[in-house]
Design a protein around this motif. Structure first.
Motif: not given
Length: 263
Positions: A44, A69, A80, A101
């Motif tokens: 991310v 997130i 993540v 993303c």
């Protein structure tokens, strides 16, 4: 006697085969379950100088976006990993595949939607003008024509500054790498105003403004909404992110995170 031994050996062989087959099936089921519960690492991208959405606190990535997130990753089975990049480098990074993303208070707009795909909106934003406490006579963008104004690079605030300059070329626009730098320029008198997202400006005044900065006028571009950006055509990840947002809202976790950062 020999016949009995042969029968016994055949039986043992069959039993061994059955155990092997059952074991393989169980292992396959375990692997399937592991795949369902853990889809892999989600890289991310963010720009961690935009509190209360993203920042670095005590060496850790913190903020509203970071909580969102991570909660999405947990609900959808992703590990993540956060990467901190310059704001104007985020979209190119997701386009090139260096990150999966972007969540960085990115406003959904037509130009960005041409090069990345956005999730459903997860936050309603809007812009506001900030000036020094003693400043008078500025309440609208029209009042900023011919003034010295600042914003962060790549943001809708920066776009608005440039539009003001288009209307009055005498306007002096300063664009900074971070919004914190823009506010510092305002406090030292280098610019007359900063145009920035309303919740971020409110947080700055609350935590760092030291009663020297105020917001003026009304929130404008009030229909601005933040979205999570993925590479164009990555429908699998986009569907997972949207499903995660739906789950957070349905369970009440989104509201809890919202209240944590915007009490």
């Amino acid at each position: 006697m020999k016949k009995w031994i042969k029968v016994l050996m055949v039986g043992l062989l069959i039993t061994g085969l059955l155990v092997t087959v059952i074991g393989c099936k169980a292992q396959q089921n375990n692997n399937d379950s592991a795949q369902e519960s853990q889809k892999g690492k989600l890289i991310v991208g963010t720009e961690a100088t935009f509190p209360p959405f993203e920042m670095i606190k005590d060496g850790e990535y913190s903020g509203f976006d970071m909580d969102i997130i991570r909660a999405i990753g947990k609900s959808q089975g992703y590990e993540v990993e956060i990467k901190n990049l310059g704001f104007d480098a985020l979209i190119p990074a997701v386009q090139s595949g260096n990150i999966d993303c972007v969540i960085a208070a990115v406003t959904i707009d037509e130009d960005r939607a041409k090069v990345v795909d956005f999730s459903q909106p997860y936050f309603d934003a809007g812009l506001i003008i900030a000036v020094k406490q003693e400043t008078t006579g500025i309440t609208t963008t029209k009042d900023l024509q011919g003034k010295r104004i600042a914003a962060q690079v790549g943001t809708t605030g920066a776009d608005t500054c440039l539009k003001i300059k288009d209307k009055d070329p005498s306007t002096n626009v300063k664009i900074f790498e971070s919004v914190g730098e823009a506010f510092m320029e305002l406090q030292k008198g280098g610019v007359d105003a900063v145009i920035n997202d309303h919740p971020v400006t409110a947080d700055y005044i609350k935590t760092s403004g030291n009663d020297s900065v105020k917001m003026v006028g009304e929130v404008f571009s009030a229909d601005s909404q933040y979205g999570i950006a993925v590479k164009k055509g990555n429908s699998k990840l986009l569907n997972d992110i949207n499903a995660g947002l739906d789950e957070l809202k349905a369970s009440g976790e989104y509201e809890q995170i919202y209240k944590k950062w915007f009490d």
